[in-house]
Design a protein around this motif. Structure first.
Motif, PDB file in Angstrom:
ATOM      1  N   MET A   1     -41.673  17.965  54.106  1.00 23.44           N
ATOM      2  CA  MET A   1     -41.495  16.491  53.229  1.00 23.44           C
ATOM      3  C   MET A   1     -40.162  16.006  52.778  1.00 23.44           C
ATOM      4  SD  MET A   1     -42.608  17.805  49.345  1.00 23.44           S
ATOM      5  CE  MET A   1     -42.545  16.108  48.711  1.00 23.44           C
ATOM      6  N   GLN A   2     -39.748  14.965  52.648  1.00 21.90           N
ATOM      7  CA  GLN A   2     -38.813  14.312  52.024  1.00 21.90           C
ATOM      8  C   GLN A   2     -38.813  14.066  50.575  1.00 21.90           C
ATOM      9  OE1 GLN A   2     -38.857  10.849  54.570  1.00 21.90           O
ATOM     10  NE2 GLN A   2     -37.093  11.663  55.767  1.00 21.90           N
ATOM     11  N   ILE A   3     -37.606  14.269  50.128  1.00 19.64           N
ATOM     12  CA  ILE A   3     -37.300  13.995  48.559  1.00 19.64           C
ATOM     13  C   ILE A   3     -36.136  12.825  48.292  1.00 19.64           C
ATOM     14  CG2 ILE A   3     -38.368  16.401  47.857  1.00 19.64           C
ATOM     15  CD1 ILE A   3     -35.377  17.293  47.489  1.00 19.64           C
ATOM     16  N   THR A   4     -36.055  12.124  47.469  1.00 18.92           N
ATOM     17  CA  THR A   4     -34.903  11.518  46.927  1.00 18.92           C
ATOM     18  C   THR A   4     -35.068  11.621  45.356  1.00 18.92           C
ATOM     19  OG1 THR A   4     -33.811   9.396  47.175  1.00 18.92           O
ATOM     20  CG2 THR A   4     -36.209   9.431  47.019  1.00 18.92           C
ATOM     21  N   VAL A   5     -33.912  11.218  44.799  1.00 22.30           N
ATOM     22  CA  VAL A   5     -33.748  11.389  43.227  1.00 22.30           C
ATOM     23  C   VAL A   5     -33.083  10.226  42.752  1.00 22.30           C
ATOM     24  CG1 VAL A   5     -33.265  12.909  41.254  1.00 22.30           C
ATOM     25  CG2 VAL A   5     -34.147  13.964  43.407  1.00 22.30           C
ATOM     26  N   ARG A   6     -33.584   9.618  41.824  1.00 25.04           N
ATOM     27  CA  ARG A   6     -32.564   8.341  41.305  1.00 25.04           C
ATOM     28  C   ARG A   6     -32.296   8.974  39.867  1.00 25.04           C
ATOM     29  NH1 ARG A   6     -36.558   4.133  40.922  1.00 25.04           N
ATOM     30  NH2 ARG A   6     -38.267   5.555  41.658  1.00 25.04           N
ATOM     31  N   PRO A  16     -24.725   6.443  40.005  1.00 22.18           N
ATOM     32  CA  PRO A  16     -24.613   6.952  41.287  1.00 22.18           C
ATOM     33  C   PRO A  16     -23.601   8.188  41.478  1.00 22.18           C
ATOM     34  CG  PRO A  16     -23.377   4.969  40.988  1.00 22.18           C
ATOM     35  CD  PRO A  16     -24.203   5.134  39.503  1.00 22.18           C
ATOM     36  N   ASP A  17     -22.923   8.351  40.573  1.00 19.59           N
ATOM     37  CA  ASP A  17     -21.836   9.469  40.457  1.00 19.59           C
ATOM     38  C   ASP A  17     -22.592  10.754  39.917  1.00 19.59           C
ATOM     39  OD1 ASP A  17     -21.691   8.435  37.918  1.00 19.59           O
ATOM     40  OD2 ASP A  17     -19.550   8.641  37.730  1.00 19.59           O
ATOM     41  N   ALA A  18     -23.760  10.882  39.448  1.00 21.26           N
ATOM     42  CA  ALA A  18     -24.318  11.912  38.695  1.00 21.26           C
ATOM     43  C   ALA A  18     -24.444  13.174  40.072  1.00 21.26           C
ATOM     44  CB  ALA A  18     -25.894  11.487  38.261  1.00 21.26           C
ATOM     45  N   ARG A  19     -24.684  14.132  39.441  1.00 21.10           N
ATOM     46  CA  ARG A  19     -24.785  15.459  40.073  1.00 21.10           C
ATOM     47  C   ARG A  19     -25.828  15.986  40.279  1.00 21.10           C
ATOM     48  NH1 ARG A  19     -19.921  15.532  37.585  1.00 21.10           N
ATOM     49  NH2 ARG A  19     -20.890  16.949  36.165  1.00 21.10           N
ATOM     50  N   ILE A  20     -26.606  16.452  41.223  1.00 21.29           N
ATOM     51  CA  ILE A  20     -28.049  16.767  41.449  1.00 21.29           C
ATOM     52  C   ILE A  20     -28.094  18.163  42.148  1.00 21.29           C
ATOM     53  CG2 ILE A  20     -30.633  16.230  42.030  1.00 21.29           C
ATOM     54  CD1 ILE A  20     -29.619  13.083  42.161  1.00 21.29           C
ATOM     55  N   LEU A  36     -27.785  17.095  46.052  1.00 28.19           N
ATOM     56  CA  LEU A  36     -28.073  15.799  46.766  1.00 28.19           C
ATOM     57  C   LEU A  36     -27.213  14.960  45.929  1.00 28.19           C
ATOM     58  CD1 LEU A  36     -32.078  15.696  46.404  1.00 28.19           C
ATOM     59  CD2 LEU A  36     -30.675  15.408  48.304  1.00 28.19           C
ATOM     60  N   ARG A  37     -26.908  13.738  46.267  1.00 26.08           N
ATOM     61  CA  ARG A  37     -26.568  12.528  45.731  1.00 26.08           C
ATOM     62  C   ARG A  37     -27.515  11.450  45.243  1.00 26.08           C
ATOM     63  NH1 ARG A  37     -23.832  12.881  50.669  1.00 26.08           N
ATOM     64  NH2 ARG A  37     -24.941  10.996  51.284  1.00 26.08           N
ATOM     65  N   PRO A  38     -27.404  10.741  44.056  1.00 30.68           N
ATOM     66  CA  PRO A  38     -28.581  10.007  43.744  1.00 30.68           C
ATOM     67  C   PRO A  38     -28.940   9.113  45.072  1.00 30.68           C
ATOM     68  CG  PRO A  38     -26.912   9.977  42.205  1.00 30.68           C
ATOM     69  CD  PRO A  38     -26.403  10.889  43.164  1.00 30.68           C
ATOM     70  N   GLY A  39     -30.219   8.914  45.068  1.00 25.46           N
ATOM     71  CA  GLY A  39     -30.560   8.081  46.402  1.00 25.46           C
ATOM     72  C   GLY A  39     -30.670   8.693  47.612  1.00 25.46           C
ATOM     73  N   GLU A  40     -30.060   9.687  47.801  1.00 23.97           N
ATOM     74  CA  GLU A  40     -30.067  10.202  49.174  1.00 23.97           C
ATOM     75  C   GLU A  40     -31.455  10.835  49.512  1.00 23.97           C
ATOM     76  OE1 GLU A  40     -27.636  14.032  51.628  1.00 23.97           O
ATOM     77  OE2 GLU A  40     -27.406  13.581  49.383  1.00 23.97           O
ATOM     78  N   VAL A  41     -31.769  10.788  50.790  1.00 34.86           N
ATOM     79  CA  VAL A  41     -33.092  11.255  51.223  1.00 34.86           C
ATOM     80  C   VAL A  41     -32.873  12.692  52.100  1.00 34.86           C
ATOM     81  CG1 VAL A  41     -35.288  10.972  52.692  1.00 34.86           C
ATOM     82  CG2 VAL A  41     -34.201   9.173  51.334  1.00 34.86           C
ATOM     83  N   ARG A  42     -33.751  13.619  51.750  1.00 34.46           N
ATOM     84  CA  ARG A  42     -33.346  14.957  52.489  1.00 34.46           C
ATOM     85  C   ARG A  42     -34.726  15.331  52.874  1.00 34.46           C
ATOM     86  NH1 ARG A  42     -28.233  17.280  51.100  1.00 34.46           N
ATOM     87  NH2 ARG A  42     -28.890  19.078  52.286  1.00 34.46           N
ATOM     88  N   ASP A  43     -34.840  16.223  53.889  1.00 34.28           N
ATOM     89  CA  ASP A  43     -35.971  16.805  54.374  1.00 34.28           C
ATOM     90  C   ASP A  43     -35.954  18.359  53.851  1.00 34.28           C
ATOM     91  OD1 ASP A  43     -37.185  14.808  56.134  1.00 34.28           O
ATOM     92  OD2 ASP A  43     -35.394  15.317  57.463  1.00 34.28           O
ATOM     93  N   VAL A  44     -37.030  18.741  53.243  1.00 36.54           N
ATOM     94  CA  VAL A  44     -37.085  19.916  52.423  1.00 36.54           C
ATOM     95  C   VAL A  44     -38.457  20.668  52.932  1.00 36.54           C
ATOM     96  CG1 VAL A  44     -35.705  19.432  50.622  1.00 36.54           C
ATOM     97  CG2 VAL A  44     -38.307  19.269  50.499  1.00 36.54           C
ATOM     98  N   THR A  45     -38.609  21.913  52.900  1.00 38.96           N
ATOM     99  CA  THR A  45     -39.564  22.772  53.137  1.00 38.96           C
ATOM    100  C   THR A  45     -40.075  23.460  51.970  1.00 38.96           C
ATOM    101  OG1 THR A  45     -39.192  22.886  55.797  1.00 38.96           O
ATOM    102  CG2 THR A  45     -41.012  24.239  54.739  1.00 38.96           C
ATOM    103  N   LEU A  46     -41.393  23.319  51.436  1.00 40.53           N
ATOM    104  CA  LEU A  46     -41.533  24.246  50.241  1.00 40.53           C
ATOM    105  C   LEU A  46     -42.586  25.385  50.340  1.00 40.53           C
ATOM    106  CD1 LEU A  46     -42.265  20.941  48.037  1.00 40.53           C
ATOM    107  CD2 LEU A  46     -40.039  22.195  48.181  1.00 40.53           C
ATOM    108  N   LEU A  51     -40.830  21.957  42.480  1.00 43.51           N
ATOM    109  CA  LEU A  51     -39.193  21.816  42.443  1.00 43.51           C
ATOM    110  C   LEU A  51     -38.504  21.904  41.083  1.00 43.51           C
ATOM    111  CD1 LEU A  51     -39.375  19.031  45.362  1.00 43.51           C
ATOM    112  CD2 LEU A  51     -38.195  21.245  45.489  1.00 43.51           C
ATOM    113  N   GLU A  52     -37.359  22.304  40.975  1.00 41.43           N
ATOM    114  CA  GLU A  52     -36.585  22.199  39.940  1.00 41.43           C
ATOM    115  C   GLU A  52     -35.288  21.602  40.304  1.00 41.43           C
ATOM    116  OE1 GLU A  52     -34.278  25.539  37.273  1.00 41.43           O
ATOM    117  OE2 GLU A  52     -36.351  25.799  37.650  1.00 41.43           O
ATOM    118  N   PHE A  53     -35.053  20.641  39.447  1.00 38.59           N
ATOM    119  CA  PHE A  53     -33.991  19.609  39.640  1.00 38.59           C
ATOM    120  C   PHE A  53     -32.853  19.952  38.276  1.00 38.59           C
ATOM    121  CE2 PHE A  53     -37.009  17.725  41.921  1.00 38.59           C
ATOM    122  CZ  PHE A  53     -36.470  17.269  43.195  1.00 38.59           C
ATOM    123  N   HIS A  54     -31.660  20.150  38.528  1.00 42.66           N
ATOM    124  CA  HIS A  54     -30.470  20.212  37.299  1.00 42.66           C
ATOM    125  C   HIS A  54     -29.624  19.011  37.558  1.00 42.66           C
ATOM    126  CE1 HIS A  54     -31.182  24.485  36.126  1.00 42.66           C
ATOM    127  NE2 HIS A  54     -32.140  24.373  37.513  1.00 42.66           N
TER     128      HIS A  54
END
Length: 529
Positions: A1-6, A16-20, A36-46, A51-54
């Motif tokens: 699947m893909q994830i993106t974080v705003r 946009p300068d937040a750290r994920i 991740l950078r905010p708005g970036e789309v990444r492929d992940v395998t779970l 999922l946990e985000f900091h």
């Protein structure tokens, strides 16, 4: 699947300068985390649908979000984060803030305390949880001033004090209703910090809140250095807010004036929180404490709007409060340290509130920031940058429902104060705004109060008995209430025949300071519209 974080702040402004940092739940695949950078789309395998985000950003408090897939969609441990799956894309939105629990420290009672501890002192009282110094949540039976305020004002000279007023006795079990919490607002101090942080006293209710939670903001008289508050200057990172009024040979004798100021007004002295609960209100209470009589951003519309939104975000994000259920997460003070337990609460899809209903109050010289708020829609961007300390003024004006004037003393005079109040009453959403004004003879001596027509004000008794009288009147639409107490009506004698020890107790305050001990319980009985 893909994830993106705003990532955004409480104003909805993208960061946009937040750290994920994404952490994969074990036994996940390698790598175990990724950035991740905010708005970036990444492929992940779970390995499983969790999922946990900091998420962090300079000046903001790092926040943690755990998302888990369920039959009803993705649920979050943190209501400041929401996740929606669109095909193979998991779209995550997060809101981070600048509020956190204030640091605390427990010092052995017999130890010397020779320096600023840089944290709020807490005491081990032999219970499972420690307490902020002196902030016991004792059950109390409150005397509540009722509507109309007139009681037996024409009785004989020995008539007990409370019988002069219409009142009720209300039992308040404070510990079952919520928790007093100290919060810090603003960037966490670090080496070289030049941005202020402020200490905020907060009442956190346990009972579920409305979708637009009620918020009571209280401004006390300023913290003047001549009254024992340690002097500090911008950016207020030295003596404020944890400095001692004097060095203590034993920690048990140490006193932190700024912290004690919050405890005294809200919990132990004037018992403002008790009064609000006795009036059947269930608000979040926010009391900023000013450093060295400087209100910082809080006496402007952008500054107070941001403070309210940040506190509300924090309380909902940590699940200390909820609009759906009693909170699962509680504050714990163990071994002198503050923590939330459990840290991740329950999985939920409850969003952050989009609005609030604010009552803004001020006592004595604390009415000056309230008066200024009626007009001040700008804030010094150099001292208080917009990205950390400001919201649009409309965020306050559209949600501000009440002013409670509690024996207010405007430095520019009575007419200036009433003009500001009347201008606010006629402003945004005028039909939903109300004013409750309470004064002793110490602060009011004008021929006309300027708020309620004289023809609508009743004085009892018409001819004062022993100087005792009370006036009350309401505007024709009920939006404004005026109460004026003669000083003798507020002064008691604890040694007089027939005196009854009550909370609040006549004779334990002078006239001016008796007003806040009774006014909040009356003002809160007028429901928000």
């Amino acid at each position: 699947m893909q994830i993106t974080v705003r990532v955004s702040d409480v104003n909805g402004t993208p960061l946009p300068d937040a750290r994920i940092q994404v952490v994969f739940t074990a036994p996940g695949p390698l790598p175990t985390s990724l950035s991740l950078r905010p708005g970036e789309v990444r492929d992940v395998t779970l390995a499983k649908d969790e999922l946990e985000f900091h998420v962090s950003r300079d000046g903001f408090t790092e926040d943690r979000f755990t998302f888990a897939a369920t039959a009803s969609g993705w649920l979050s441990s943190n209501p400041a984060g929401q996740a929606f799956q669109l095909g193979t894309l998991l779209d995550v939105s997060t809101t981070i803030g600048t509020v956190r629990l204030a640091p605390t420290i427990g010092v052995p009672p017999g130890s010397p305390l020779v320096n600023n501890p840089q944290a709020a002192l807490v005491d081990d009282v032999g219970e499972p949880d420690w307490i902020y110094r002196d902030a016991r949540h004792n059950p109390e039976t409150m005397q509540r001033l009722d509507e109309p305020v007139f009681g037996n004002l024409t009785g004989p000279p020995q008539e007990p004090e409370w019988n002069g007023f219409k009142h009720s006795q209300i039992a308040v079990d404070l510990a079952s209703r919520g928790r007093f919490v100290l919060l810090e607002y603003g960037p966490r101090p670090t080496a070289g910090s030049r941005r202020p942080r402020f200490l905020i006293g907060t009442w956190v209710p346990y009972k579920p809140l409305p979708a637009s939670p009620e918020v009571v903001v209280f401004f006390s008289p300023p913290t003047f250095p001549e009254r024992g508050f340690p002097v500090d200057s911008y950016p207020f990172l030295g003596n404020y807010p944890y400095g001692l009024d004097k060095l203590a040979k034993q920690a048990k004798d140490a006193h932190q004036p700024y912290v004690g100021h919050l405890v005294n007004y809200l919990i132990t002295g004037y018992k403002i929180v008790y009064q609000l609960l006795a009036a059947n209100r269930n608000p979040i209470v926010i009391m900023p404490t000013p450093p060295s009589a400087n209100w910082g951003p809080f006496d402007t519309q952008p500054g107070l709007a941001r403070l309210i939104k940040e506190v509300v975000r924090f309380l909902y994000a940590t699940q200390l409060t909820s609009s759906r259920t009693a909170p699962l997460v509680k504050l714990r003070l163990l071994n002198g340290r503050t923590e939330l337990f459990p840290w991740n609460g329950r999985r939920t899809n409850e969003p952050l509130p989009r609005a609030f209903a604010a009552s803004v109050s001020g006592f004595s010289a604390g009415i000056n920031p309230v008066v200024k708020l009626c007009t001040a829609d700008r804030l010094d961007d150099k001292l208080y940058p917009a990205d950390l300390y400001q919201s649009p003024p409309g965020e306050l004006l559209n949600n501000w429902r009440e002013i409670w004037d509690v024996d207010g003393v405007d430095v520019q005079g009575w007419n200036h104060m009433t003009s500001a109040f009347n201008g606010w009453l006629a402003g945004t959403n005028a039909s939903r705004r109300g004013l409750r004004s309470y004064h002793s003879q110490d602060t009011y001596s004008a021929a006309q109060n300027g708020l309620v027509p004289t023809s609508r004000v009743t004085r009892l008794p018409p001819v004062p008995v022993r100087g005792i009288y009370v006036e009350e009147g309401n505007s024709d639409d009920g939006r404004v209430t005026w109460v004026h107490f003669s000083n003798p009506s507020l002064i008691g004698d604890t040694k007089a025949p027939g005196h009854v020890k009550t909370i609040p107790e006549f004779g334990s305050f002078d006239a001016h300071h008796m007003v806040p001990a009774i006014a909040f319980g009356h003002a809160a009985q007028f429901p928000l519209r």
